[in-house]
Motif scaffolding. Structure first.
Motif, PDB file in Angstrom:
ATOM      1  N   LYS A  33      19.517  41.187  48.665  1.00  0.00           N
ATOM      2  CA  LYS A  33      19.518  39.988  47.895  1.00  0.00           C
ATOM      3  C   LYS A  33      21.528  40.412  47.012  1.00  0.00           C
ATOM      4  N   ASP A  34      21.250  41.181  46.045  1.00  0.00           N
ATOM      5  CA  ASP A  34      22.733  41.905  45.385  1.00  0.00           C
ATOM      6  C   ASP A  34      23.947  42.560  46.474  1.00  0.00           C
ATOM      7  N   LYS A  61      23.916  41.224  49.944  1.00  0.00           N
ATOM      8  CA  LYS A  61      23.707  40.188  50.262  1.00  0.00           C
ATOM      9  C   LYS A  61      24.271  41.011  51.686  1.00  0.00           C
ATOM     10  N   GLU A 112      22.094  40.259  55.328  1.00  0.00           N
ATOM     11  CA  GLU A 112      21.563  39.755  55.364  1.00  0.00           C
ATOM     12  C   GLU A 112      20.998  40.284  57.646  1.00  0.00           C
ATOM     13  N   LEU A 115      20.358  34.603  53.769  1.00  0.00           N
ATOM     14  CA  LEU A 115      20.807  34.385  51.903  1.00  0.00           C
ATOM     15  C   LEU A 115      20.580  33.013  52.436  1.00  0.00           C
ATOM     16  N   LYS A 164      22.793  29.856  51.997  1.00  0.00           N
ATOM     17  CA  LYS A 164      24.322  29.384  52.030  1.00  0.00           C
ATOM     18  C   LYS A 164      24.994  28.821  50.736  1.00  0.00           C
TER      19      LYS A 164
END
Length: 106
Positions: free
Chosen positions: A41-42, A44, A46, A104, A106
């Motif tokens: 997540k950190d 970003k 995907e 993630l 949007k």
């Protein structure tokens, strides 16, 4: 030749996730959504994680291994599919390739 099963996991803020489409007679009766890793997540990150799974006579997944996908997402995908259960009414034992899509919000 392994049977193919295509699973998409849309992971949003509340981890909304659902299996999408099966291409043969295996029936997924219990699924666990993968937990989106904080590191991914950190950063970003995907993407799709493609796994090969073996399904035993009881419908339990065992011996999954990664075919492809971002390294930061692989362990989460493996841990999730190890908890999946397939219907014993299907053609078991079996093997399949599954895809979990990490996205993630949007």
């Amino acid at each position: 030749m392994p049977r193919r099963l295509l699973i998409f996991a849309g992971l949003f803020a509340l981890a909304g996730w659902a299996p999408a489409r099966a291409q043969q007679t295996l029936k997924l009766i219990h699924s666990v959504a993968p937990k989106y890793p904080q590191e991914a997540k950190d950063k970003k990150i995907e993407g799709d994680v493609v796994l090969h799974i073996e399904i035993n006579e009881e419908g339990a997944v065992h011996d999954p291994w990664v075919i492809s996908g971002p390294k930061e997402l692989r362990d989460a995908a493996l841990e999730a599919v190890k908890q999946w259960k397939y219907s014993k009414d299907g053609p078991l034992p079996a093997s399949s390739d599954v895809t979990l899509a990490f996205q993630l919000p949007k």
